[in-house]
Design an enzyme around this catalytic site. Structure first.
Site, PDB file in Angstrom:
ATOM      1  N   ARG A  54     -25.603  31.965 -16.743  1.00 56.41           N
ATOM      2  CA  ARG A  54     -26.943  32.171 -16.169  1.00 56.41           C
ATOM      3  C   ARG A  54     -27.285  33.663 -16.138  1.00 56.41           C
ATOM      4  O   ARG A  54     -28.451  34.049 -16.180  1.00 56.41           O
ATOM      5  CB  ARG A  54     -27.038  31.556 -14.762  1.00 56.41           C
ATOM      6  CG  ARG A  54     -28.370  31.795 -14.073  1.00 56.41           C
ATOM      7  CD  ARG A  54     -28.674  30.770 -12.976  1.00 56.41           C
ATOM      8  NE  ARG A  54     -27.576  30.615 -12.047  1.00 56.41           N
ATOM      9  CZ  ARG A  54     -27.259  31.480 -11.068  1.00 56.41           C
ATOM     10  NH1 ARG A  54     -28.011  32.546 -10.872  1.00 56.41           N
ATOM     11  NH2 ARG A  54     -26.230  31.278 -10.280  1.00 56.41           N
ATOM     12  N   LYS A 204     -42.634  27.379 -30.623  1.00 56.50           N
ATOM     13  CA  LYS A 204     -43.613  27.356 -31.708  1.00 56.50           C
ATOM     14  C   LYS A 204     -43.027  28.029 -32.960  1.00 56.50           C
ATOM     15  O   LYS A 204     -42.063  27.540 -33.505  1.00 56.50           O
ATOM     16  CB  LYS A 204     -44.914  28.022 -31.235  1.00 56.50           C
ATOM     17  CG  LYS A 204     -45.373  27.554 -29.849  1.00 56.50           C
ATOM     18  CD  LYS A 204     -45.778  26.086 -29.799  1.00 56.50           C
ATOM     19  CE  LYS A 204     -45.970  25.551 -28.388  1.00 56.50           C
ATOM     20  NZ  LYS A 204     -46.834  26.321 -27.517  1.00 56.50           N
TER      21      LYS A 204
HETATM   22  C1  LIG Z   1     -46.956  26.507 -26.111  1.00 53.70           C
HETATM   23  C2  LIG Z   1     -47.414  27.777 -25.522  1.00 53.70           C
HETATM   24  C3  LIG Z   1     -46.890  28.245 -24.292  1.00 53.70           C
HETATM   25  C4  LIG Z   1     -45.885  27.438 -23.478  1.00 53.70           C
HETATM   26  O1  LIG Z   1     -44.675  27.312 -24.137  1.00 53.70           O
HETATM   27  P1  LIG Z   1     -43.627  26.117 -23.863  1.00 53.70           P
HETATM   28  O2  LIG Z   1     -42.481  26.469 -24.725  1.00 53.70           O
HETATM   29  O3  LIG Z   1     -44.315  24.828 -24.210  1.00 53.70           O
HETATM   30  O4  LIG Z   1     -43.312  26.189 -22.399  1.00 53.70           O
HETATM   31  C5  LIG Z   1     -47.319  29.480 -23.822  1.00 53.70           C
HETATM   32  N1  LIG Z   1     -48.232  30.202 -24.502  1.00 53.70           N
HETATM   33  C6  LIG Z   1     -48.761  29.774 -25.668  1.00 53.70           C
HETATM   34  C7  LIG Z   1     -49.775  30.630 -26.353  1.00 53.70           C
HETATM   35  C8  LIG Z   1     -48.380  28.553 -26.223  1.00 53.70           C
HETATM   36  O5  LIG Z   1     -48.928  28.133 -27.377  1.00 53.70           O
END
Ligand SMILES: *Cc1c(COP(=O)(O)O)cnc(C)c1O
Length: 384
Positions: A54, A204
């Site tokens: 952690r 992403k």
């Molecule tokens: C998807 C997204 C998030 C959140 O990310 P997670 O991994 O789903 O928690 C934050 N900011 C943007 C611009 C995103 O596209």
């Protein structure tokens, strides 16, 4: 010793003279020590010995160092999701009664987090368009701690003028935090344009294969990293070694993927604009902002046939998948009015810049001919 003891004390072999080519997965929660001084040291600073995962873990550290390097920062903290990184950071930076200046158009989860901070801790939030430094200057108060922007906003593709806004914040002692998920360090490095912290949803483009949830916060300053690291250790939403390992694997091809995403987007967006069933394509192109050198693979288009055409289009996809998210290898499409934004009134839809016939597409890295062919047969059906 007895087998019962020997079977639980299996040691990792020390490496002599060779180095693994790929980053190994250090799937361990703790590390053992001969020297208690070293153990204590690792518990109190981010770059001490590895003690407990952690606090720090070698696989996770490899990811943090790689992304910090790509973004031009000094260090990073990897989190269990993009929202994990953003929540950990904002809770670490803000206290009761503090003030945040945030761009109108931000990711839905961030929007909800800011609303929650306001309700729970009285954090005041002033919304700005994100293009006018005067608007930021006028919004500053003695309690302002953070200017929060997205390089290219999700979902509107609204572009903030980071190079103009960051100096206004800095002059007032306010930290600029930029969500760089859409641009990635391939197309924009916000720290070079005055950001203090860059956040990412690694779910992403950084991970890039729709197989891992993760996030990062990258710091321009070592003292701030140290302070937020101490908070992140308490907050506990840290990345797990396997998730970090998958993200590292994705990073190897980030440059190649972004290049292909961008080429596919140019082709698909231009083709969509010529189809009679499509009334509008909202896709920022090259030249939209000097500090961004390429454009994201997620954008919106509107169908002339409205809601019904949207539902028909989604029912006809053969190659493209109906799914939320973006940044993976596969092309995904979403009809917000019948899914993610179903509960909104027509008035609220308009405020979110979504019409009943809006489609969000996240273009993948397939052959563009196959994407265009799939869109063509589905749009012909939707428009008939
Ligand atoms: C998807 C997204 C998030 C959140 O990310 P997670 O991994 O789903 O928690 C934050 N900011 C943007 C611009 C995103 O596209």
């Amino acid at each position: 010793m007895h087998p019962d003891t020997r079977m639980v004390h299996i040691e990792a072999p020390a490496l002599t003279g060779s180095t693994p080519l790929a980053v190994p997965i250090y799937q361990t929660s703790s590390f053992s020590f001969d020297d208690p001084e070293l153990m204590a040291d690792g518990m109190h600073r981010p770059d001490g010995a590895y003690v407990y995962s952690r606090f720090a873990n070698p696989t996770v550290r490899a990811l943090e160092s790689a992304v910090a390097d790509l973004e031009g920062g000094v260090a990073a903290i990897a989190a269990s999701s993009g929202m994990g990184a953003i929540t950990m950071l904002l809770h670490g930076l803000l206290g009761t009664g503090d003030h945040v200046i945030a761009q109108h158009s931000v990711y839905g989860g961030t929007h909800a987090l800011l609303a929650d901070l306001a309700k729970r801790y009285g954090v005041q939030v002033t919304r700005v368009d994100g293009r006018d430094p005067e608007e930021v200057r006028a919004a500053l108060t003695p309690r302002t701690k953070v200017l929060y922007l997205e390089t290219i906003a999700n979902p509107t593709a609204h572009i903030s003028d980071l190079p103009a806004l960051a100096p206004v914040a800095r002059a007032a002692g306010v930290l600029t935090v930029v969500d760089n998920t859409f641009a990635t360090p391939i197309f924009c490095r916000p720290i070079e344009h005055g950001a203090d912290v860059v956040v990412h949803s690694a779910t992403k483009f950084l991970g890039g294969h729709s197989d891992v949830t993760g996030g990062l916060a990258v710091f321009a300053d070592a003292d701030l990293h140290q302070r937020i690291w101490a908070h992140a250790v308490e907050f506990g939403a840290v990345a797990d070694p396997f998730a970090a390992w998958l993200t590292i694997r994705g990073l190897h091809t980030l440059g190649l993927r972004m290049e292909r995403h961008a080429a596919n987007v140019a082709r698909v967006a231009a083709w969509l604009a010529t189809h009679p069933a499509v009334s509008q394509v909202t896709c920022p192109g090259p030249g939209a902002a000097k500090h961004i050198t390429g454009f994201p693979s997620a954008f919106c288009f509107d169908l002339a046939g409205g809601y019904t055409a949207g539902v028909r289009l989604m029912s006809r996809l053969r190659v493209i998948r109906a799914a939320p998210s973006l940044g993976g290898t596969q092309t995904l499409m979403l009809h917000p009015a019948s899914t993610s934004h179903r509960q909104l009134t027509p008035e609220q839809l308009r405020e979110s810049h979504i019409s009943p016939g809006t489609i969000r597409i996240a273009v993948g890295i397939e052959h563009p001919d196959d994407l265009v062919a799939d869109l063509e047969q589905a749009l012909d059906f939707a428009g008939s």
